[in-house]
Design a protein around this motif. Structure first.
Motif, short mmCIF file in Angstrom:
data_model
loop_
_atom_site.label_atom_id
_atom_site.label_comp_id
_atom_site.label_asym_id
_atom_site.label_seq_id
_atom_site.Cartn_x
_atom_site.Cartn_y
_atom_site.Cartn_z
N GLU A 368 0.96 -1.09 0.16
CA GLU A 368 -0.02 0.09 0.02
C GLU A 368 0.82 1.35 -0.05
O GLU A 368 0.64 2.17 -0.71
CB GLU A 368 -1.11 -0.09 1.24
CG GLU A 368 -1.74 1.18 1.19
CD GLU A 368 -3.08 0.73 2.39
OE1 GLU A 368 -2.96 1.97 3.12
OE2 GLU A 368 -3.65 0.06 2.10
N ALA A 369 1.78 1.27 0.64
CA ALA A 369 2.99 2.20 0.98
C ALA A 369 3.55 2.45 -0.40
O ALA A 369 3.70 3.88 -0.95
CB ALA A 369 3.96 2.16 1.96
N ALA A 370 3.85 1.49 -1.36
CA ALA A 370 4.49 1.67 -2.39
C ALA A 370 3.65 1.91 -3.84
O ALA A 370 4.08 2.72 -4.45
CB ALA A 370 5.57 0.50 -2.72
N MET A 445 7.47 1.10 10.94
CA MET A 445 6.12 0.99 12.07
C MET A 445 5.39 2.12 11.39
O MET A 445 4.09 1.82 11.59
CB MET A 445 6.67 1.48 13.32
CG MET A 445 7.45 0.24 14.24
SD MET A 445 6.55 -1.24 14.41
CE MET A 445 5.46 -0.85 15.62
N ARG A 446 5.87 3.19 10.83
CA ARG A 446 4.87 4.18 10.30
C ARG A 446 4.06 3.64 9.15
O ARG A 446 2.94 3.78 8.77
CB ARG A 446 5.74 5.48 9.72
CG ARG A 446 6.20 6.21 11.07
CD ARG A 446 6.41 7.84 10.43
NE ARG A 446 7.72 7.89 9.69
CZ ARG A 446 8.77 7.98 10.03
NH1 ARG A 446 8.94 8.13 11.63
NH2 ARG A 446 10.10 7.98 9.43
N GLU A 447 4.90 2.74 8.31
CA GLU A 447 4.02 2.13 7.14
C GLU A 447 2.98 1.34 7.80
O GLU A 447 1.90 1.52 7.20
CB GLU A 447 5.07 1.25 6.43
CG GLU A 447 6.10 1.86 5.31
CD GLU A 447 6.70 0.87 4.67
OE1 GLU A 447 7.56 1.34 3.96
OE2 GLU A 447 6.52 -0.27 4.90
N VAL A 448 3.26 0.57 8.85
CA VAL A 448 2.26 -0.24 9.59
C VAL A 448 1.08 0.61 10.18
O VAL A 448 -0.09 0.48 9.74
CB VAL A 448 2.90 -1.05 10.50
CG1 VAL A 448 1.56 -1.94 11.31
CG2 VAL A 448 3.76 -2.29 9.91
N GLY A 449 1.40 1.50 10.59
CA GLY A 449 0.25 2.58 11.30
C GLY A 449 -0.58 3.10 10.20
O GLY A 449 -1.67 3.39 10.62
N ARG A 450 -0.10 3.29 9.21
CA ARG A 450 -0.80 3.74 7.98
C ARG A 450 -1.87 2.92 7.57
O ARG A 450 -3.05 3.21 7.24
CB ARG A 450 0.03 4.48 6.81
CG ARG A 450 0.67 5.83 7.18
CD ARG A 450 1.24 6.50 5.77
NE ARG A 450 2.22 5.74 5.05
CZ ARG A 450 3.69 5.84 5.67
NH1 ARG A 450 4.09 6.63 6.40
NH2 ARG A 450 4.57 5.04 4.92
#
Length: 458
Positions: A368-370, A445-450
Motif C-alpha cells: 500500500e505504501a509503495a 512502523m509508520r508504514e504499518v500505522g498507515r
C-alpha cells in the motif's frame, strides 16, 4: 529435564557408540543409506549441483550434515515435554566430519549462534568420519569448465526474496539461486514463482546473460517421533537455509557472497510488547546472527560472506525501489509471505495469505505504501481489516492489537525506538549503522500505522 543428543552415523562401518550418561537420551541418525549414498537429500543436492558443475568442498558437506542434525533436533524435540520452562531445551550434536579439529575449534561460535537463534542450550561435538567416507563430494572432472556463478542468492518464494532476485538480475549478475522446499503449501507456489520470474526476466532482458537462471531446490523433513515428539516453532529453520547457501557456494571459484534479502523491520524484529522476547520474536536475519554466520564460515574455511542488502530498507521501500518494478507488479500475487499458508487446505479458498499475521500485515502495509491504496493484488482471507472489530483473543486480531499497542507506545514516547531496537539482540558491532537501524524501524512502523488507520480491535 532430559538432555537430548543426536548422533550422526556414516553407515555400518561407523562403529561409534556414545558413552552412557545420566540424564542424556541419545538418538541415532543414519546419514548414509544401503547404497552408500548420503541421505536426507544431501546426496541428491550433490548430484544436482554436479549437473551445474558445482562441487562443494568436504567442509561444505560437513556443514550440511551439521545443518541436518540441527534441523532434526530443532523440529523433533518437543519444547512442551522436554523443557523445564516449556521453551528452553538442552540439545547436543555429535557429528562425524572431515576435519574434527577445525570444527571443534569452531564449536563455541556454532553453539552461541544456535543459542541466540532458538533460545536453547546447544553443545556440539565432532569426530572423524569413517575412513571409507573421508571424501564424499564428487571430484572435479578434467576438461570441464568451472561454474560461472558469481555468488549465491537465497530464494524463499516470499516478496522480499523476489525483490532481491529481480534487483540482482537487473545488475546482470548470474547468481546461483538456492531454496528450501518446506511445507507443500509453500513449495508449489515457490516453484511457480521462480519459473514465472525466469520467463519474465528472459523476455525483458534476453541479452548479456552468462547462462540460464537456475538453482538448487532442497527438501528436508523428518518423521514425527524421530527423537522426542515434534516441535512447530522452527526458529532454527534459517540455519538450514543459510547452511544450504554456504554448502553450494563452497563449490564456486574464490570468495562469494550469500545474499539473504530481508527488509530491515523484519530483520530487527523488535517485539511488539514486553512479553514477546521468546517464541514470538524470531531472529532469522538479525544483524548479530548474520555476523555470527560470517564468523563460523571463517572458522571452518568456507570463503563466503552472508549479506542482507536491505538491512536499512522498509518493505515498502524495497517494493518502490525494485529495479524491475513492472515485472514485480505482475509477480506479487504469486509470492507467499504468510506465516500460516497451509491454512488454505482447511479453508479451501485457494488463498495463500491470512492477511492478519505479522508477515501479512507488513506485506499489506508495504504494498500500500509503495503502490497506493487499493493496488495490492494479493488475495487475503481477511480482505477488509476495517469491516468489523477484530478480537485480540483470536488470530485475526491478536497481531494487529500488538501493533496498535506498539504504535501507541511510540507515539507517546518517540525516543523509545532508540531503546527498543536493542531488545531482540546485541548491536554492539553495528554502532556505525545504529542510526540506520533506528530509522528503518521507525519508518517501517509508520508504514504499518498507515495501514491500520481505521482498524479497530476489541
Amino acid at each position: 529435564m532430559t538432555r537430548h543428543a543426536l548422533v550422526g552415523h556414516f553407515g555400518p562401518s561407523d562403529q561409534y557408540d556414545p558413552p552412557v550418561e545420566d540424564g542424556v537420551a541419545h538418538a541415532r541418525l543414519d546419514l548414509v543409506n544401503g547404497n552408500r549414498q548420503l541421505q536426507h537429500s544431501i546426496g541428491q543436492a550433490l548430484d544436482d549441483l554436479r549437473e551445474l558443475r558445482v562441487r562443494p568442498t568436504e567442509v561444505g558437506v560437513d556443514l550440511m550434515v551439521v545443518a541436518v542434525l540441527v534441523h532434526a533436533l530443532d523440529t523433533r524435540v518437543s519444547r512442551a515435554a522436554n523443557a523445564q520452562d516449556a521453551w528452553t531445551r538442552e540439545l547436543r550434536l555429535e557429528v562425524p566430519v572431515s576435519d574434527p579439529a577445525r570444527w571443534q575449534a569452531a564449536a563455541p561460535v556454532l553453539e552461541g549462534m544456535l543459542r541466540f537463534l532458538t533460545g536453547d542450550h546447544w553443545e556440539a561435538r565432532f569426530r572423524p568420519r569413517p575412513q571409507a567416507f573421508a571424501s564424499v563430494s564428487p571430484a572435479a572432472l578434467p576438461n570441464v569448465d568451472a561454474p560461472d556463478f558469481d555468488g549465491v542468492s537465497l530464494y524463499s518464494g516470499g516478496l522480499d526474496s523476489l525483490i532481491g532476485a529481480l534487483d540482482t538480475l537487473a545488475g546482470h549478475a548470474h547468481p546461483l539461486f538456492v531454496s528450501h522446499r518446506g511445507d507443500g503449501a509453500v513449495s508449489g507456489p515457490q516453484g511457480a514463482l521462480f519459473q514465472a520470474m525466469v520467463d519474465a526476466v528472459a523476455g525483458a532482458r534476453p541479452t548479456n546473460r552468462k547462462g540460464p537462471l537456475t538453482g538448487l531446490r532442497y527438501s528436508l523433513a523428518f518423521k514425527r517421533g524421530l527423537i522426542a515428539g515434534s516441535e512447530d516453532s522452527t526458529r532454527g529453520r534459517s540455519f538450514l537455509f543459510l547452511a544450504l547457501g554456504a554448502f553450494a557456494g563452497s563449490g564456486l571459484t574464490g570468495p562469494f557472497d550469500i545474499r539473504i534479502p530481508e527488509n530491515g523491520l523484519i530483520a530487527l524484529n523488535v517485539p511488539l510488547d514486553p512479553t514477546r522476547i521468546g517464541s514470538n520474536s524470531t531472529r532469522t536475519t538479525h544483524p548479530y546472527y548474520l555476523r555470527r554466520w560470517n564468523d563460523l564460515l571463517r572458522a571452518v574455511g568456507i570463503p563466503g560472506t552472508v549479506t542482507n542488502p536491505y538491512w536499512d530498507c522498509t518493505k515498502g521501500e524495497m517494493v518502490a525501489g525494485c529495479a524491475m518494478l513492472g515485472i514485480l507488479r505482475d509477480l506479487i500475487p504469486l509470492s507467499v509471505s504468510c506465516a500460516h499458508p497451509s491454512v488454505k487446505r482447511f479453508n479451501r479458498d485457494g488463498k495463500n495469505h491470512c492477511g492478519t499475521c505479522v508477515p501479512c500485515i507488513i506485506r499489506r502495509a508495504a504494498i500500500e505504501a509503495a503502490l497506493g491504496t487499493g493496488n495490492d493484488p494479493t488475495g487475503y482471507r481477511c480482505e477488509d481489516l476495517t469491516a468489523q472489530p477484530l478480537s485480540a483473543k483470536k488470530k485475526d486480531g491478536k497481531q494487529i492489537r500488538g501493533y496498535q499497542y506498539a504504535l501507541d507506545r511510540l507515539s507517546r514516547d518517540p525516543g523509545l525506538s532508540r531503546i527498543l531496537v536493542h531488545k531482540p539482540g546485541p548491536l554492539r558491532e553495528d554502532v556505525a549503522n545504529l542510526d540506520g537501524l533506528i530509522g528503518v524501524y521507525e519508518r517501517g512502523m509508520r508504514e504499518v500505522g498507515r495501514l491500520l488507520q481505521g482498524v479497530t480491535t476489541s
